[in-house]
Scaffold this motif. Sequence first.
Motif, PDB file in Angstrom:
ATOM      1  N   ARG A 224       0.877  -1.169   0.000  1.00 33.03           N
ATOM      2  CA  ARG A 224       0.000   0.000   0.000  1.00 33.03           C
ATOM      3  C   ARG A 224       0.915   1.220   0.000  1.00 33.03           C
ATOM      4  NH1 ARG A 224      -5.697   1.799  -0.118  1.00 33.03           N
ATOM      5  NH2 ARG A 224      -5.286   4.004   0.142  1.00 33.03           N
ATOM      6  N   VAL A 225       0.482   2.293  -0.631  1.00 29.32           N
ATOM      7  CA  VAL A 225       1.300   3.511  -0.675  1.00 29.32           C
ATOM      8  C   VAL A 225       1.695   3.916   0.744  1.00 29.32           C
ATOM      9  CG1 VAL A 225       1.299   5.965  -1.264  1.00 29.32           C
ATOM     10  CG2 VAL A 225       0.193   4.331  -2.797  1.00 29.32           C
ATOM     11  N   GLU A 226       2.982   4.231   0.926  1.00 30.08           N
ATOM     12  CA  GLU A 226       3.458   4.694   2.227  1.00 30.08           C
ATOM     13  C   GLU A 226       3.924   6.137   2.163  1.00 30.08           C
ATOM     14  OE1 GLU A 226       6.385   1.755   3.283  1.00 30.08           O
ATOM     15  OE2 GLU A 226       4.846   0.178   3.319  1.00 30.08           O
ATOM     16  N   GLY A 227       4.200   6.605   0.969  1.00 29.05           N
ATOM     17  CA  GLY A 227       4.626   7.991   0.830  1.00 29.05           C
ATOM     18  C   GLY A 227       5.010   8.289  -0.600  1.00 29.05           C
ATOM     19  N   VAL A 228       5.063   9.563  -0.916  1.00 31.85           N
ATOM     20  CA  VAL A 228       5.532   9.963  -2.250  1.00 31.85           C
ATOM     21  C   VAL A 228       6.577  11.050  -2.070  1.00 31.85           C
ATOM     22  CG1 VAL A 228       3.301   9.441  -3.324  1.00 31.85           C
ATOM     23  CG2 VAL A 228       3.799  11.791  -2.630  1.00 31.85           C
ATOM     24  N   THR A 229       7.394  11.211  -3.100  1.00 29.19           N
ATOM     25  CA  THR A 229       8.349  12.309  -3.105  1.00 29.19           C
ATOM     26  C   THR A 229       7.921  13.276  -4.192  1.00 29.19           C
ATOM     27  OG1 THR A 229      10.088  10.778  -2.465  1.00 29.19           O
ATOM     28  CG2 THR A 229      10.794  12.915  -3.314  1.00 29.19           C
ATOM     29  N   ILE A 230       7.785  14.529  -3.846  1.00 27.54           N
ATOM     30  CA  ILE A 230       7.498  15.510  -4.884  1.00 27.54           C
ATOM     31  C   ILE A 230       8.722  16.408  -5.069  1.00 27.54           C
ATOM     32  CG2 ILE A 230       5.005  15.487  -4.405  1.00 27.54           C
ATOM     33  CD1 ILE A 230       5.340  18.292  -3.245  1.00 27.54           C
ATOM     34  N   ALA A 231       8.826  17.007  -6.228  1.00 26.08           N
ATOM     35  CA  ALA A 231       9.962  17.888  -6.504  1.00 26.08           C
ATOM     36  C   ALA A 231       9.499  18.994  -7.432  1.00 26.08           C
ATOM     37  CB  ALA A 231      11.107  17.100  -7.142  1.00 26.08           C
ATOM     38  N   ALA A 232      10.178  20.113  -7.350  1.00 32.06           N
ATOM     39  CA  ALA A 232       9.914  21.215  -8.282  1.00 32.06           C
ATOM     40  C   ALA A 232      10.471  20.838  -9.650  1.00 32.06           C
ATOM     41  CB  ALA A 232      10.587  22.485  -7.770  1.00 32.06           C
ATOM     42  N   GLN A 238      11.473  19.147 -16.093  1.00 32.14           N
ATOM     43  CA  GLN A 238      12.362  18.149 -15.511  1.00 32.14           C
ATOM     44  C   GLN A 238      12.537  18.455 -14.023  1.00 32.14           C
ATOM     45  OE1 GLN A 238      13.512  15.447 -17.293  1.00 32.14           O
ATOM     46  NE2 GLN A 238      12.049  16.360 -18.730  1.00 32.14           N
ATOM     47  N   PRO A 239      12.492  17.413 -13.164  1.00 34.74           N
ATOM     48  CA  PRO A 239      12.662  17.648 -11.726  1.00 34.74           C
ATOM     49  C   PRO A 239      13.989  18.337 -11.430  1.00 34.74           C
ATOM     50  CG  PRO A 239      11.929  15.404 -12.162  1.00 34.74           C
ATOM     51  CD  PRO A 239      12.242  16.010 -13.491  1.00 34.74           C
ATOM     52  N   ILE A 240      13.969  19.280 -10.507  1.00 36.60           N
ATOM     53  CA  ILE A 240      15.177  20.005 -10.126  1.00 36.60           C
ATOM     54  C   ILE A 240      15.792  19.304  -8.917  1.00 36.60           C
ATOM     55  CG2 ILE A 240      16.100  22.233  -9.357  1.00 36.60           C
ATOM     56  CD1 ILE A 240      13.565  23.516 -10.651  1.00 36.60           C
ATOM     57  N   PRO A 241      17.010  18.764  -9.080  1.00 38.77           N
ATOM     58  CA  PRO A 241      17.648  18.057  -7.954  1.00 38.77           C
ATOM     59  C   PRO A 241      17.770  18.981  -6.748  1.00 38.77           C
ATOM     60  CG  PRO A 241      18.908  17.743  -9.986  1.00 38.77           C
ATOM     61  CD  PRO A 241      17.864  18.780 -10.281  1.00 38.77           C
ATOM     62  N   GLY A 242      17.564  18.404  -5.585  1.00 39.71           N
ATOM     63  CA  GLY A 242      17.682  19.188  -4.365  1.00 39.71           C
ATOM     64  C   GLY A 242      16.358  19.758  -3.883  1.00 39.71           C
ATOM     65  N   THR A 243      15.320  19.661  -4.709  1.00 36.81           N
ATOM     66  CA  THR A 243      14.023  20.203  -4.282  1.00 36.81           C
ATOM     67  C   THR A 243      13.074  19.107  -3.804  1.00 36.81           C
ATOM     68  OG1 THR A 243      13.043  20.035  -6.484  1.00 36.81           O
ATOM     69  CG2 THR A 243      14.201  22.086  -5.981  1.00 36.81           C
ATOM     70  N   GLU A 244      13.586  17.874  -3.709  1.00 36.45           N
ATOM     71  CA  GLU A 244      12.713  16.763  -3.345  1.00 36.45           C
ATOM     72  C   GLU A 244      12.163  16.937  -1.934  1.00 36.45           C
ATOM     73  OE1 GLU A 244      15.851  16.354  -4.346  1.00 36.45           O
ATOM     74  OE2 GLU A 244      15.768  15.297  -6.280  1.00 36.45           O
ATOM     75  N   GLU A 245      10.918  16.547  -1.778  1.00 31.25           N
ATOM     76  CA  GLU A 245      10.281  16.597  -0.466  1.00 31.25           C
ATOM     77  C   GLU A 245       9.486  15.306  -0.290  1.00 31.25           C
ATOM     78  OE1 GLU A 245       6.776  19.146   1.778  1.00 31.25           O
ATOM     79  OE2 GLU A 245       7.486  19.827  -0.162  1.00 31.25           O
ATOM     80  N   ASP A 246       9.762  14.583   0.802  1.00 33.22           N
ATOM     81  CA  ASP A 246       9.033  13.338   1.068  1.00 33.22           C
ATOM     82  C   ASP A 246       7.740  13.645   1.804  1.00 33.22           C
ATOM     83  OD1 ASP A 246      11.024  11.942  -0.095  1.00 33.22           O
ATOM     84  OD2 ASP A 246      12.018  11.384   1.778  1.00 33.22           O
ATOM     85  N   ILE A 247       6.663  13.110   1.312  1.00 30.91           N
ATOM     86  CA  ILE A 247       5.381  13.318   1.981  1.00 30.91           C
ATOM     87  C   ILE A 247       4.775  11.963   2.320  1.00 30.91           C
ATOM     88  CG2 ILE A 247       3.099  14.376   1.818  1.00 30.91           C
ATOM     89  CD1 ILE A 247       4.177  16.243  -0.270  1.00 30.91           C
ATOM     90  N   PRO A 248       4.636  11.658   3.621  1.00 32.95           N
ATOM     91  CA  PRO A 248       3.994  10.391   3.988  1.00 32.95           C
ATOM     92  C   PRO A 248       2.511  10.446   3.614  1.00 32.95           C
ATOM     93  CG  PRO A 248       5.021  11.491   5.899  1.00 32.95           C
ATOM     94  CD  PRO A 248       4.992  12.476   4.776  1.00 32.95           C
ATOM     95  N   CYS A 249       2.015   9.398   3.020  1.00 32.13           N
ATOM     96  CA  CYS A 249       0.593   9.354   2.657  1.00 32.13           C
ATOM     97  C   CYS A 249       0.237   7.893   2.365  1.00 32.13           C
ATOM     98  CB  CYS A 249       0.301  10.232   1.441  1.00 32.13           C
ATOM     99  SG  CYS A 249       1.218   9.786  -0.031  1.00 32.13           S
TER     100      CYS A 249
END
Lengths: 427, 480
Positions: A224-232, A238-249
């Motif tokens: 089951r989904v435990e979390g996603v990572t979003i990024a700018a 294209q995702p910008i390295p260093g902007t990743e944010e982990d969101i538990p869900c």
Amino acid sequence: MRHDIVIIGGGPAGLAAAISAREAGVEDVLILEREQELGGILNQCIHNGFGLHTFQEELTGPEYAARYIEKAQALGIPAQLGATVIDLAREDGVLTVTCVSRQAGLQCIQAGAVVLCMGCRERPRGALNIPGCRPAGIFSAGTAQRLVNREGYLPGRKVVILGSGDIGLIMARRMTLEGAQVQCVAEIQPYSGGLKRNIVQCLDDYGIPLKLSHTVVDIRGKERVEGVTIAAVDDRMQPIPGTEEDIPCDTLLLSVGLIPENELSRQIGVEISPATNGPRVNESLETSIPGVFACGNVLHVHDLVDYVSEEAEQAGRNAARAVLGQSAETGREIPLSPTGAIRYTVPATLDPARMQETLTVRFRVKETVKSGQIRVLLDGKEVLRRNRPIMAPGEMEQAVLKKEWFTGTEQTLEVWAGPREGGNTNG
Amino acid sequence: MKPYDVVVIGAGVTGAAVARELSRRKGRFVVVERSGDVGEGTSKANSAIVHAGFDALPGTLKAKMNVQGSQVMEDLARELDIPYRRNGALVTCLNPEDLPHLQELYERGLQNGVQGLRLLSGDEARAMEPNLSQRVCGALLAETSAIICPFELTLGLAESAVQNGVEFRFSTAVQGLEKTETGWRVHTSQDVLETRVVVNAAGVAAGELHNAVCDRPIHIVPRKGEYMLLDKTVGDHVSHTIFQLPGKLGKGVLVSPTVHGNLLVGPTALDVEDPEDLAVTAAGLKDLQEKAALAVDRLPLRQVITSFAGMRAHETGDDFVLEETAENFFDAAGIESPGLSSAPAIGAYLADRIAQKLSLPENPDFDPIRHAVPHLAGMSPQERAARIRENPAYGAIVCRCEQISEGEILDAIHAPLGARTLDGVKRRTRAGMGRCQAGFCSPRVMELLARELHTDLLAVRKNGPESRLVVEQIRGEDKP
């Protein structure tokens, strides 16, 4: 078995098309609906806001559908429910609709005209190539809407929504009202794909952040989904390295675009526009196959059901004219050229000889235009100019053309949208 | 209770093939599987190719089993009522310097006994496959290469085995093996099984089992492979399976039609630590896109409908391990590519040896014919109409993309090894495998599963025990 007009789909488009075809004088109209009830996707849209244009009332989806269903029933228009069309063909000028159902088995129905009203479907995750695992808990927003509103089950408690299409926005509010926690809505584009009013009423009012120019770059969770990572993302998305944010869900809802359902259209060889993913139609909303008409979300994705109904009424009337032999002789087709910021127009061609007194051309812009203007040019000469304070890709625009402008000798017809003097494009 | 003659550990394609071959003999056989369905490991996500057999080194078990498996696969597919298509393969050479390697591959194929091999020029290959890239400067055509559905092969073998008396136990993980006087005592998460013989067909876990009973260790490395699956509208972009000759540009990826009419691109190859790490990566997908484009032009990558990863059980010795490793303990380990192609041969080979060892008599009642769930979308209108007359549920379409009816889904749930999950239904019927990827049909399939299994929506799972789809009932008749 033969029917004068067969309507494929009993949602808002099919209902309005059937009613207008009957009102235009065709007695023998049949609706084929794959679900067990008429109304289509409106049946799961229990929020209000439908019908403002058509009825000057704010109805819920089922209420809006009911108005048309009751009218169709009052007119005695037959509908086969649970009937899925599996093939559409034209041989020696005869249209044949093949469908299957529990009650009637496999039927081959000949039709004088067919109106395509199959609606659209949601783009799935795979189309986005989102990396990560494939656990339970990833739903398209419309699937979640059905689970919540029709089945009465909550698909998850902690939610991230990718894509700001209208269904995603509506579901952000719905999930919140049902007790789930919506962490954010991430949108890869620098603008929302949904209506402004939905952003205000579904996100802002509930304090749900809309993260523009952001996307999901990873999905975690084996079962089951435990979390996603979003990024700018940058301007090439294209995702910008260093902007990743982990969101538990535990849930990821996708509202990343709608695709007209044109499998049957393709089977019969209808020409499909790459810009709309729907049939290329003329002023009568007739496709490249004579006698086959299209309207609603199968033609191009709409924002408001009111315009679906309006377009479908036109398609139904035109199908009736074709069946009754009332269509004017074909004159000459003029292509409609979308120019400036316009991505596409529906219709794509226009025959002044067959046009009614007015013709509504619907279109979308490719990018947000502020202090904008819509212009229509006939043989390079401006026949219409209208100012629009703002035009956005998420909101359909229209221009109404008049038959009186045409003499029948015109070569070019341009619909243009862009910034007026001093305005700017953004996005 | 009478002990089993054979406990097969693992219900992947190898375990299922061994089980079915065993069922040609009389005996008491059981397959134990830690997950809830057949084919949940390596067998569920791979290239779906029946390789011709030119790739493996002559003299290896891989070469021998592959060629034998490839030869019997078409007949087997007919017996099991599963799709199979001999579409042929082209191994493309992308660099003139590598042409000698293409020649070597051709000769290796001849040595392995592969029929129908032919060397082509780049232009000859392009004449057969117009979308081949101009880079292709030569190709090896393998006419006997074919495509198959790996899940249906596994399920077909397993259901055939069930029909012929083999037991299957799911959600049963092997926790320990104990040598006994007459064979083995198998400790599982459910109970303890006494058996004369154990077959280790545990995929990525086969190394652990082997090393528990044998002091000559083997090393199974989980090797992840990522894939992209494209919509049926572009399924004919190539008609052959297009391989790339390993060379200066790396190992390359394949582009192939599938038996169901989609287009498959993959795999990557990455050794990983966690055998359950089936995450698709951005780097992997990018790699696939770039590599596939070397051999095939105009790849319609906008038509991707899903991407996924599979896990290979790579053995560092680079060959299959098929032997009686310990007394009455038979290994089927290190079964990576061409494992799918080889499964029928591996099954026959091990079952023969075991039958000999245990002196198992022939099973005179063995019936090779198994019937799959009917697939109405593939039938003629007349046949389809007749089926719906027999059972109206075949007329109620649930999955609109693949045109799968309620009747087919009910058949899949009530089959000998019936579907218990959303993924189980999907793999058996294709409901949810189409372009909307279950958006429309999953609530309907969930309802059918709940109804037929006499449970409620809260208990319906996508796949494993933790993969529930809805978490709370918020409205409805049963809701207080």
